[in-house]
Motif scaffolding. Structure first.
Motif, PDB file in Angstrom:
ATOM      1  N   UNK A 280      10.076   3.883  -5.163  1.00 40.12           N
ATOM      2  CA  UNK A 280       9.092   3.010  -4.862  1.00 40.12           C
ATOM      3  C   UNK A 280       9.823   1.998  -3.620  1.00 40.12           C
ATOM      4  N   UNK A 281      10.632   1.601  -3.464  1.00 37.87           N
ATOM      5  CA  UNK A 281      10.675   0.615  -2.495  1.00 37.87           C
ATOM      6  C   UNK A 281      11.850   1.262  -2.319  1.00 37.87           C
ATOM      7  N   UNK A 282      12.655   0.210  -0.916  1.00 40.08           N
ATOM      8  CA  UNK A 282      13.858   0.441  -0.156  1.00 40.08           C
ATOM      9  C   UNK A 282      14.361   0.598  -1.770  1.00 40.08           C
TER      10      UNK A 282
ATOM     11  N   UNK B 234      -3.422   3.425   3.889  1.00 40.32           N
ATOM     12  CA  UNK B 234      -2.944   2.235   3.898  1.00 40.32           C
ATOM     13  C   UNK B 234      -1.696   2.510   4.175  1.00 40.32           C
ATOM     14  N   UNK B 235      -0.335   1.880   4.359  1.00 41.03           N
ATOM     15  CA  UNK B 235       0.721   1.614   4.207  1.00 41.03           C
ATOM     16  C   UNK B 235       1.673   0.429   3.974  1.00 41.03           C
TER      17      UNK B 235
ATOM     18  N   UNK C 194       0.750  -0.899  -0.118  1.00 37.39           N
ATOM     19  CA  UNK C 194      -0.006  -0.282  -0.077  1.00 37.39           C
ATOM     20  C   UNK C 194       0.598   0.553   0.701  1.00 37.39           C
ATOM     21  N   UNK C 195       0.429   2.340  -0.987  1.00 38.57           N
ATOM     22  CA  UNK C 195       1.230   3.764  -0.532  1.00 38.57           C
ATOM     23  C   UNK C 195       0.268   4.475  -0.206  1.00 38.57           C
TER      24      UNK C 195
ATOM     25  N   UNK D 298       5.363   4.802   2.877  1.00 42.36           N
ATOM     26  CA  UNK D 298       5.010   6.158   3.989  1.00 42.36           C
ATOM     27  C   UNK D 298       5.908   6.767   3.204  1.00 42.36           C
ATOM     28  N   UNK D 299       6.939   5.915   2.977  1.00 40.26           N
ATOM     29  CA  UNK D 299       8.147   7.111   2.720  1.00 40.26           C
ATOM     30  C   UNK D 299       8.089   7.784   1.555  1.00 40.26           C
ATOM     31  N   UNK D 300       7.643   7.082   1.062  1.00 40.67           N
ATOM     32  CA  UNK D 300       7.224   8.202  -1.013  1.00 40.67           C
ATOM     33  C   UNK D 300       6.216   8.720  -0.459  1.00 40.67           C
TER      34      UNK D 300
END
Length: 348
Positions: free
Chosen positions: A280-282, A260-261, A255-256, A266-268
C-alpha cells in the motif's frame, strides 16, 4: 497678571498622541516590509518541495497505519471465528460427557465385579470395560486440548484488541499530522496564488496532465541518462497504460482509486490492473521488484522513489514520471528532476 489664553483640550492632546503613534507604526511597518523582501522563485519552489515532502511523509505513515489497522481487524475477526468454533466443540464434548455420566447414574454405578459376573464371558466384560475407559480418557484429553486452545485464542483476541486500540490512537495522531502537512501546503499555495502565472509556472515546473509531456526549459538535464522509452515487460507496459487512463484525476490523501489517488495509491492501482499486487505505501513498494542502479537503466513502467522514500511515481520515458503529486494537483507527467532527489528505482 493672569493669562487669558485658553488651555489645550485634553481630547486634542490624545488625538495628537494617537496620530503620532499611528504614523510611527506605519513607518515601522514600511521599514519591516523593506527589510523582508519577497522570496525568489527558487526559494519558493524549495519551500514548496520541502512542504510536499513533509506532507508525503505524513500521508505515507497515515496510509501504513490504516493498512495495519485493516490487517489487525481481519486478524481479530479470524480469532473470533476460531474461538467460536473451539467453544462449540468444547460444548459438544461436554454434552457427550454429560450423557456418559447420566448413563452411569441410571445404571446405579454397578460394581465392576458384579459386571464381570453378569457378563456373558470375561472377555465380553473386559472389552466393554476397556472401551468405556478409553472413551473417557479420549474425552478428557480432547477437553484439555480444547480448553488450552480456547485460552490461547482468548489471549490472542485480547492482544489483537489492544493492538487495535493502539492503532486507532496512532491513526488519530497521524490524521492530525496529515492535517498539519496539508495546512503547510495550503499556506505555500496561497503564496503562489499571489504571484503571476509566469512565476507560478517557474515554481511548480513543467508538468502536464495531457498526453504530451512537457519537458520544461529552466532546469538542468538529468545525469546518468534518462533511460529507455520502452516498457520493461508486458506487466510494466500494462501498468503504465493503466496509469495513463488516470491522467487529470485529482490527488486525494489516502485514496487508492479509481477516481482519485495519492502517490502510492496510483502505483498500487495501476499494477493491480496488470495483475500484480504491490504494497500500500512507498515503504512497502520500495521492497517490491528488483533494484535499478542507474537512471540510464530505467524502463517505462519502473517505479521511482523520491525524497527519501516518501514519494513514488511511474517512469514514463524520456526523463519523465507519471505520478499523483500532492494536494491541489492532478495525476500528470512531470520531469524527474522537478520532483525531487531520486532515492530508489525498481523494476517490477
Amino acid at each position: 497678571m493672569a493669562s487669558h489664553r485658553r488651555p489645550k483640550s485634553p481630547g486634542r492632546t490624545r488625538m495628537s498622541v494617537l496620530t503620532a503613534a499611528a504614523a510611527t507604526a506605519v513607518a515601522v511597518s514600511a521599514q519591516s516590509a523593506q527589510a523582508a523582501p519577497k522570496p525568489t522563485t527558487d526559494q519558493l519552489r524549495s519551500q514548496l518541495q520541502q512542504l510536499n515532502t513533509e506532507a508525503d511523509q505524513a500521508v505515507q505513515k497515515y496510509d501504513q497505519s490504516q493498512e495495519n489497522l485493516k490487517q489487525q481487524q481481519a486478524k481479530v475477526s479470524q480469532l473470533q471465528d476460531q474461538i467460536a468454533r473451539g467453544q462449540a466443540d468444547v460444548n459438544s464434548r461436554l454434552d457427550q460427557l454429560g450423557e456418559i455420566a447420566n448413563q452411569q447414574y441410571a445404571t446405579g454405578q454397578v460394581d465392576p465385579t458384579v459386571q464381570l459376573l453378569l457378563s456373558a464371558t470375561p472377555d465380553d466384560y473386559l472389552t466393554k470395560a476397556a472401551s468405556l475407559g478409553q472413551l473417557t480418557s479420549n474425552q478428557a484429553s480432547i477437553l484439555d486440548q480444547l480448553r488450552s486452545q480456547e485460552q490461547k485464542l482468548a489471549g490472542e483476541k485480547s492482544q489483537a484488541e489492544q493492538t487495535l486500540q493502539q492503532m486507532d490512537t496512532t491513526t488519530k495522531q497521524l490524521s492530525a499530522q496529515k492535517a498539519e502537512a496539508q495546512k503547510k501546503v495550503q499556506q505555500t499555495q496561497a503564496l503562489l496564488d499571489s504571484m503571476t502565472a509566469a512565476q507560478r509556472s517557474a515554481v511548480v515546473g513543467g508538468g502536464t496532465s495531457g498526453g504530451a509531456a512537457s519537458r520544461g526549459t529552466s532546469r538542468p538535464p538529468l545525469t546518468g541518462g534518462t533511460g529507455s522509452s520502452k516498457a520493461g515487460d508486458s506487466v510494466e507496459a500494462a501498468a503504465f497504460a493503466a496509469a495513463q487512463t488516470r491522467l487529470g484525476l485529482p490527488y486525494v490523501w489516502g485514496a487508492t482509486g479509481p477516481d482519485s489517488f495519492d502517490c502510492s495509491g496510483l502505483t498500487q492501482w495501476a499494477y493491480a490492473q496488470a495483475g500484480v499486487s504491490l504494497g500500500r505505501t512507498t515503504y512497502d513498494q520500495i521492497n517490491d521488484g528488483t533494484a535499478v542502479n542507474s537512471t540510464a537503466d530505467l524502463q517505462v513502467g519502473d517505479l521511482i522513489f523520491f525524497n527519501g522514500d516518501t514519494h513514488v511515481g511511474i517512469y514514463a520515458g524520456n526523463g519523465m514520471v507519471l505520478h499523483a503529486p500532492h494536494t491541489g494537483t492532478v495525476v500528470k507527467y512531470e520531469r524527474m528532476d522537478w520532483i525531487g532527489s531520486i532515492y530508489a528505482m525498481r523494476h517490477i
